[in-house]
Design an enzyme around this catalytic site. Structure first.
Site, mmCIF file in Angstrom:
data_model
loop_
_atom_site.group_PDB
_atom_site.id
_atom_site.type_symbol
_atom_site.label_atom_id
_atom_site.label_comp_id
_atom_site.label_asym_id
_atom_site.label_seq_id
_atom_site.Cartn_x
_atom_site.Cartn_y
_atom_site.Cartn_z
ATOM 1 C CD GLU A 22 -3.012 -0.770 0.000
ATOM 2 O OE1 GLU A 22 -3.094 0.391 -0.467
ATOM 3 O OE2 GLU A 22 -3.675 -1.719 -0.444
ATOM 4 N N PRO A 225 2.130 43.533 20.620
ATOM 5 C CG PRO A 225 1.816 42.112 22.436
ATOM 6 C CD PRO A 225 1.165 42.562 21.155
ATOM 7 C CG ASP A 248 6.208 52.903 15.056
ATOM 8 O OD1 ASP A 248 6.422 53.807 14.237
ATOM 9 O OD2 ASP A 248 5.161 52.811 15.717
ATOM 10 C CE LYS A 270 6.603 59.652 15.838
ATOM 11 N NZ LYS A 270 6.171 58.563 14.965
ATOM 12 N N GLY A 302 1.799 47.555 18.810
ATOM 13 C CA GLY A 302 0.485 47.585 19.444
ATOM 14 C C GLY A 302 -0.624 47.800 18.442
ATOM 15 C CG ASP A 303 -5.099 49.450 17.763
ATOM 16 O OD1 ASP A 303 -5.741 48.508 17.274
ATOM 17 O OD2 ASP A 303 -5.374 50.651 17.569
ATOM 18 C CG MET A 385 5.563 55.122 25.409
ATOM 19 S SD MET A 385 5.217 56.199 24.005
ATOM 20 C CE MET A 385 3.463 56.518 24.236
#
Length: 465
Positions: A22, A225, A248, A270, A302-303, A385
């Site tokens: 097989e 994150p 970023d 930044k 993040g968002d 931050m």
């Protein structure tokens, strides 16, 4: 990657298959699909193999394997369980320079046969290099469920128009943008729905207007994150389709590995104390790339709409007539708190949550908001931050009568392999901050912070006061 992935053209090429059971029948099906010239060696065989031999689609040598069977072939597959046969076949193959695959014996194989997903000319192979074949099969089933049944029809449509597109659009970037519009547009939808005639008509219309200038689109994408597995599916798709990515400084390098390999990557980071690019300059770069017809991703930690200036960038681009799509991401308060074991709300400890930033635009209305009024029993505050503001935050809260014993937690590089978490009381906050490095750090204030899983901070990562 111990094996080099490749697809080989077996059409009319001699391939030896050893075995008649097989397993051999399963390998034979694949070989016949690839139109290989198969010689099968086995004293006995299952009915399926006998049928192919009677039909003349294979040459069956009804005998035991001998080293001479490896003569004049380029590839061999051994799918037999007779004692010593696999080793003998491997030696015979290597003496003659034949590449061999021995089923379930990666140690004897020069190549592996992957789990395969087929959609016409679209073929996907999933290989574990013999380490976990059942896992590869499970992944194949997951991919099978994701792919449209008529994906092969779309591939055929693209193949039929390939050279026409190349004549009309000799520039590689223009062709890439054209094909993306096709695969994201109505022609693809019609092909996948089985309406081939309508798909061809739509393709012709698009091709006739292909030389007209088309502006690009900007995707404001949340990277989460830091853990690449926390990217949303929409974010992953945007990265794979991007021509250029403006990212970023806080975006983890591992996230950029999820992007298309030939996409341009432009750092526009930044961070507090070291601004590499002004926001106006970033806006101008996004606008220029979009007007060049590129598919642009603005990748933000993040968002994009939570302390990420995504709203400013969207306003600017839309005011200049550029289409903007927002792809939400898991913001730091959610991702980092979860990674540290902190429930931001808890029936016994906290019923509300405030997100604030330690750095606002000077003179802005948001900058004047006194969030310290919200700190107290039953409430959680997440400060983005806020590491450099630790002393100021402590003084402001103590000045409002907040208990110096109120739990606080600092989460540095949350959700990443180098995550560091410290837990203490409000009175200790400045000292806790000094023990952290310069990675992105979230401050959690409230009773729930006591639930954080603290980690030992390596000595070489501690800051010096």
């Amino acid at each position: 990657m111990s094996f080099f992935p490749a697809f080989i053209d077996f059409r009319s090429r001699p391939v030896l298959l050893v075995g008649g059971g097989e397993q051999a029948a399963r390998k034979l099906r694949l070989l016949l699909k690839s139109e290989a010239a198969v010689t099968l060696v086995a004293a006995d065989a299952v009915a399926e193999i006998e049928g192919h031999a009677q039909a003349g689609t294979i040459c069956w040598r009804r005998e035991a394997f001998r080293p001479e069977h490896m003569d004049n072939v380029r590839f061999a597959i051994v799918a037999a369980e007779e004692p010593g046969l696999a080793e003998a076949a491997a030696v015979a193959a290597r003496v003659r320079g034949v590449l061999i695959n021995v089923v379930d014996r990666a140690d004897l194989s020069d190549f592996t046969v992957p789990a395969i997903v087929e959609r016409g000319d679209i073929t996907i192979g999933i290989a574990s290099h013999g380490a976990a074949p059942m896992l590869a099969s499970r992944i194949r089933l997951q991919i099978e469920a994701m792919l449209p049944a008529r994906l092969g029809d779309l591939a055929k449509l693209a193949g039929d128009f390939r050279f026409a597109v190349k004549r009309v659009l000799p520039d590689a970037d223009s062709r890439r943008r054209f094909w993306r519009r096709v695969f994201d547009g109505p022609a693809a939808q019609q092909a996948l729905a089985g309406d081939g005639a309508a798909a061809r008509e739509t393709m012709l219309r698009q091709l006739n207007g292909a030389q007209q200038a088309a502006e690009g689109v900007v995707h404001l994408v949340g990277a989460g994150p830091g853990d690449p597995d926390l990217l949303t599916i929409a974010a992953q798709q945007a990265l794979l389709n991007a021509d250029v990515i403006f990212h970023d400084d806080l975006v983890a390098p591992a996230l950029l590995e999820r992007a298309r390999r030939d996409a341009d990557r432009v750092p526009v980071g930044k961070r507090m104390g070291r601004h590499s690019m002004k926001q106006d300059d970033i806006n101008a770069l996004l606008l220029q790339a979009a007007r060049e017809g590129k598919r642009v991703v603005r990748l933000k930690a993040g968002d994009p709409f939570v302390f990420g200036r995504g709203g400013e960038e969207a306003d600017y681009l839309q005011a200049h007539g550029i289409s903007v799509t927002v792809v939400p991401g898991i913001t730091a308060a959610l991702g980092c708190a979860a990674a540290a074991g902190i429930p931001l709300t808890h029936r016994d400890l906290s019923s509300s949550l405030t997100l604030v930033t330690g750095h606002n635009k000077p003179g802005s209305e948001a900058g004047e908001l006194d969030w310290t009024q919200r700190v107290g029993p039953g409430h959680t505050v997440a400060v983005y931050m806020g590491l450099s503001q630790a002393e100021s935050i402590r003084q402001r809260l103590l000045g409002r009568g907040v208990s110096p014993a109120l739990p606080v937690a600092l989460i540095e590089n949350g959700s990443r392999p180098d995550q560091v978490v410290s837990v203490g009381a409000l009175a200790e906050l400045p000292a806790m901050a000094l023990r952290h490095g310069d990675g992105p750090t979230l401050l959690i204030i409230g009773e729930v912070a006591a639930k954080a899983r603290a980690t030992e901070i390596p000595q070489n990562q501690r800051r010096i006061a």
